[in-house]
Motif scaffolding. Structure first.
Motif, PDB file in Angstrom:
ATOM      1  N   ALA A 170       0.834  -1.201   0.000  1.00  0.00           N
ATOM      2  CA  ALA A 170       0.000   0.000   0.000  1.00  0.00           C
ATOM      3  C   ALA A 170       0.874   1.258   0.000  1.00  0.00           C
ATOM      4  O   ALA A 170       0.628   2.200  -0.772  1.00  0.00           O
ATOM      5  CB  ALA A 170      -0.921  -0.003   1.212  1.00  0.00           C
ATOM      6  N   ALA A 171       1.922   1.268   0.847  1.00  0.00           N
ATOM      7  CA  ALA A 171       2.806   2.439   0.924  1.00  0.00           C
ATOM      8  C   ALA A 171       3.537   2.649  -0.401  1.00  0.00           C
ATOM      9  O   ALA A 171       3.665   3.773  -0.901  1.00  0.00           O
ATOM     10  CB  ALA A 171       3.807   2.260   2.063  1.00  0.00           C
ATOM     11  N   GLY A 172       4.013   1.545  -0.994  1.00  0.00           N
ATOM     12  CA  GLY A 172       4.718   1.642  -2.280  1.00  0.00           C
ATOM     13  C   GLY A 172       3.802   2.131  -3.379  1.00  0.00           C
ATOM     14  O   GLY A 172       4.193   2.971  -4.202  1.00  0.00           O
ATOM     15  N   ALA A 173       2.559   1.620  -3.393  1.00  0.00           N
ATOM     16  CA  ALA A 173       1.605   2.024  -4.426  1.00  0.00           C
ATOM     17  C   ALA A 173       1.238   3.496  -4.274  1.00  0.00           C
ATOM     18  O   ALA A 173       1.110   4.220  -5.272  1.00  0.00           O
ATOM     19  CB  ALA A 173       0.355   1.157  -4.341  1.00  0.00           C
ATOM     20  N   LEU A 174       1.101   3.942  -3.017  1.00  0.00           N
ATOM     21  CA  LEU A 174       0.783   5.357  -2.772  1.00  0.00           C
ATOM     22  C   LEU A 174       1.909   6.249  -3.297  1.00  0.00           C
ATOM     23  O   LEU A 174       1.672   7.264  -3.964  1.00  0.00           O
ATOM     24  CB  LEU A 174       0.589   5.568  -1.267  1.00  0.00           C
ATOM     25  CG  LEU A 174      -0.097   6.851  -0.823  1.00  0.00           C
ATOM     26  CD1 LEU A 174      -1.549   6.883  -1.260  1.00  0.00           C
ATOM     27  CD2 LEU A 174      -0.043   6.995   0.695  1.00  0.00           C
ATOM     28  N   THR A 175       3.161   5.857  -3.022  1.00  0.00           N
ATOM     29  CA  THR A 175       4.320   6.626  -3.490  1.00  0.00           C
ATOM     30  C   THR A 175       4.398   6.618  -5.020  1.00  0.00           C
ATOM     31  O   THR A 175       4.613   7.656  -5.655  1.00  0.00           O
ATOM     32  CB  THR A 175       5.625   6.027  -2.911  1.00  0.00           C
ATOM     33  OG1 THR A 175       5.465   5.846  -1.524  1.00  0.00           O
ATOM     34  CG2 THR A 175       6.810   6.918  -3.180  1.00  0.00           C
ATOM     35  N   ALA A 176       4.201   5.416  -5.611  1.00  0.00           N
ATOM     36  CA  ALA A 176       4.269   5.301  -7.074  1.00  0.00           C
ATOM     37  C   ALA A 176       3.177   6.143  -7.720  1.00  0.00           C
ATOM     38  O   ALA A 176       3.419   6.834  -8.713  1.00  0.00           O
ATOM     39  CB  ALA A 176       4.130   3.833  -7.487  1.00  0.00           C
ATOM     40  N   GLY A 177       1.970   6.102  -7.141  1.00  0.00           N
ATOM     41  CA  GLY A 177       0.864   6.888  -7.678  1.00  0.00           C
ATOM     42  C   GLY A 177       1.139   8.381  -7.567  1.00  0.00           C
ATOM     43  O   GLY A 177       0.858   9.144  -8.485  1.00  0.00           O
ATOM     44  N   PHE A 178       1.719   8.796  -6.424  1.00  0.00           N
ATOM     45  CA  PHE A 178       2.025  10.220  -6.225  1.00  0.00           C
ATOM     46  C   PHE A 178       3.021  10.699  -7.286  1.00  0.00           C
ATOM     47  O   PHE A 178       2.836  11.744  -7.900  1.00  0.00           O
ATOM     48  CB  PHE A 178       2.600  10.434  -4.819  1.00  0.00           C
ATOM     49  CG  PHE A 178       2.863  11.880  -4.495  1.00  0.00           C
ATOM     50  CD1 PHE A 178       1.826  12.713  -4.116  1.00  0.00           C
ATOM     51  CD2 PHE A 178       4.144  12.404  -4.601  1.00  0.00           C
ATOM     52  CE1 PHE A 178       2.059  14.058  -3.840  1.00  0.00           C
ATOM     53  CE2 PHE A 178       4.389  13.739  -4.321  1.00  0.00           C
ATOM     54  CZ  PHE A 178       3.342  14.558  -3.936  1.00  0.00           C
ATOM     55  N   LEU A 179       4.081   9.899  -7.515  1.00  0.00           N
ATOM     56  CA  LEU A 179       5.084  10.262  -8.532  1.00  0.00           C
ATOM     57  C   LEU A 179       4.456  10.295  -9.914  1.00  0.00           C
ATOM     58  O   LEU A 179       4.753  11.170 -10.729  1.00  0.00           O
ATOM     59  CB  LEU A 179       6.237   9.259  -8.521  1.00  0.00           C
ATOM     60  CG  LEU A 179       7.270   9.426  -7.418  1.00  0.00           C
ATOM     61  CD1 LEU A 179       8.334   8.348  -7.540  1.00  0.00           C
ATOM     62  CD2 LEU A 179       7.912  10.808  -7.493  1.00  0.00           C
ATOM     63  N   ASN A 180       3.586   9.306 -10.195  1.00  0.00           N
ATOM     64  CA  ASN A 180       2.923   9.236 -11.492  1.00  0.00           C
ATOM     65  C   ASN A 180       2.088  10.495 -11.738  1.00  0.00           C
ATOM     66  O   ASN A 180       2.114  11.064 -12.827  1.00  0.00           O
ATOM     67  CB  ASN A 180       2.048   7.974 -11.530  1.00  0.00           C
ATOM     68  CG  ASN A 180       1.447   7.736 -12.890  1.00  0.00           C
ATOM     69  OD1 ASN A 180       0.424   8.318 -13.228  1.00  0.00           O
ATOM     70  ND2 ASN A 180       2.071   6.889 -13.678  1.00  0.00           N
ATOM     71  N   GLY A 181       1.364  10.932 -10.713  1.00  0.00           N
ATOM     72  CA  GLY A 181       0.550  12.132 -10.860  1.00  0.00           C
ATOM     73  C   GLY A 181       1.393  13.394 -10.928  1.00  0.00           C
ATOM     74  O   GLY A 181       1.122  14.295 -11.715  1.00  0.00           O
ATOM     75  N   LEU A 182       2.450  13.441 -10.128  1.00  0.00           N
ATOM     76  CA  LEU A 182       3.280  14.649 -10.062  1.00  0.00           C
ATOM     77  C   LEU A 182       4.139  14.812 -11.312  1.00  0.00           C
ATOM     78  O   LEU A 182       4.267  15.907 -11.857  1.00  0.00           O
ATOM     79  CB  LEU A 182       4.187  14.581  -8.827  1.00  0.00           C
ATOM     80  CG  LEU A 182       5.059  15.801  -8.537  1.00  0.00           C
ATOM     81  CD1 LEU A 182       4.207  16.994  -8.125  1.00  0.00           C
ATOM     82  CD2 LEU A 182       6.071  15.498  -7.440  1.00  0.00           C
ATOM     83  N   LEU A 183       4.728  13.707 -11.789  1.00  0.00           N
ATOM     84  CA  LEU A 183       5.724  13.801 -12.860  1.00  0.00           C
ATOM     85  C   LEU A 183       5.260  13.180 -14.183  1.00  0.00           C
ATOM     86  O   LEU A 183       5.972  13.242 -15.182  1.00  0.00           O
ATOM     87  CB  LEU A 183       7.032  13.129 -12.424  1.00  0.00           C
ATOM     88  CG  LEU A 183       7.644  13.641 -11.113  1.00  0.00           C
ATOM     89  CD1 LEU A 183       8.828  12.794 -10.709  1.00  0.00           C
ATOM     90  CD2 LEU A 183       8.065  15.100 -11.256  1.00  0.00           C
TER      91      LEU A 183
END
Lengths: 136, 130
Positions: free
Chosen positions: A23-36
């Motif tokens: 869950a933590a990894g997916a949240l981080t990956a999703g945040f990067l995907n949205g940001l960058l």
């Protein structure tokens, strides 16, 4: 045709730490995907390999799992970009047909050509481009 | 025409699992002068289509576990909502540098993964050893 399934990934009470890490990894990956607009794939593949490669899961199963998740994540990011006026719906149109054709061609070639040399070349190009964007 | 050829090649790399790593963003910003945020939007649409095409073919050989995929999708989407909202407030120059930093790291990770461990490397005999 044999189908590989991520059978060892079933989440139950004993595996709550794994689920929390996912869950933590997916949240981080999703945040990067949205940001960058990119960059979540490395995190998901790293995480899935860390958790499930020792259990014998194959690379292609890990790869397919991360691609499926990132499709949904990228769709949400793209809808957000369009709804907030940062991207136009028509801008990507010229790129979609070669994207679909290239994706199919790559998946077809996956079991037919050695990809190690390509990965090395890709990594060097990406490192150079990243450093250029970082310091220019 | 160059755009189509480059997009096709990047999608082939993505489908091969080599990684697209935002290569389209690099091409659009560095070679075509497209602004960072616009290039990111195009890259997202490109990724959705190329990955969906690749997944459609891969699913015949490898089926993801529904529970794991649900966790990844739900938390990934939550992160995407936060990240894309944050992109609207971030300085484009900062975004570009952050993008560069993530690229360099992901490239280094790919490089490390593509080199086999030392014990797996087969040593070739030199002419003197034969």
């Amino acid at each position: 045709m044999r189908t590989d399934r991520l059978s060892s990934l079933a989440i139950n009470k004993k595996r709550q730490p794994e689920a929390a890490l996912l869950a933590a990894g997916a949240l981080t990956a999703g945040f990067l995907n949205g940001l960058l607009g990119a960059g979540g794939g490395v995190i998901l593949v790293f995480l899935l390999e860390l958790l499930y490669k020792p259990a014998g899961e194959k690379a292609k199963t890990v790869f397919t799992t991360s691609l499926c998740a990132l499709c949904a994540v990228s769709l949400v990011s793209f809808v957000m970009y369009v709804s907030e006026g940062r991207a136009e719906l028509s801008a990507p149109l010229p790129y979609l047909l070669p994207a679909a054709a290239g994706g199919c061609a790559g998946a077809w070639l996956l079991h037919r050509i050695p990809v190690r040399a390509l990965k090395l070349l890709f990594a060097l190009v990406v490192i150079w481009s990243g450093c250029y964007m970082l310091f220019s | 025409m160059a755009d189509i050829a480059v997009t096709f090649l990047i999608a082939v790399l993505a489908g091969l699992g080599v990684g697209s790593g935002g290569l389209l963003v690099i091409y659009l910003t560095l070679a075509c002068g497209v602004p960072q945020l616009r290039a990111q939007g195009i890259n997202l649409a490109f990724f959705i289509v190329s990955a969906a095409a690749s997944v459609a073919l891969q699913l015949r050989r490898a089926k993801p576990d529904a529970a794991v995929l649900s966790v990844l999708a739900v938390f990934g989407i939550a992160g995407a909502l936060l990240g894309s909202r944050a992109a609207g407030f971030a300085d484009p120059g900062l975004l570009r540098r952050a993008f560069g930093g993530i690229l360099a790291l992901s490239g280094a990770y790919t490089l490390i993964r593509s080199v086999p461990p030392r014990h797996m490397q087969t040593r070739r005999k030199t002419p003197l050893q034969r």
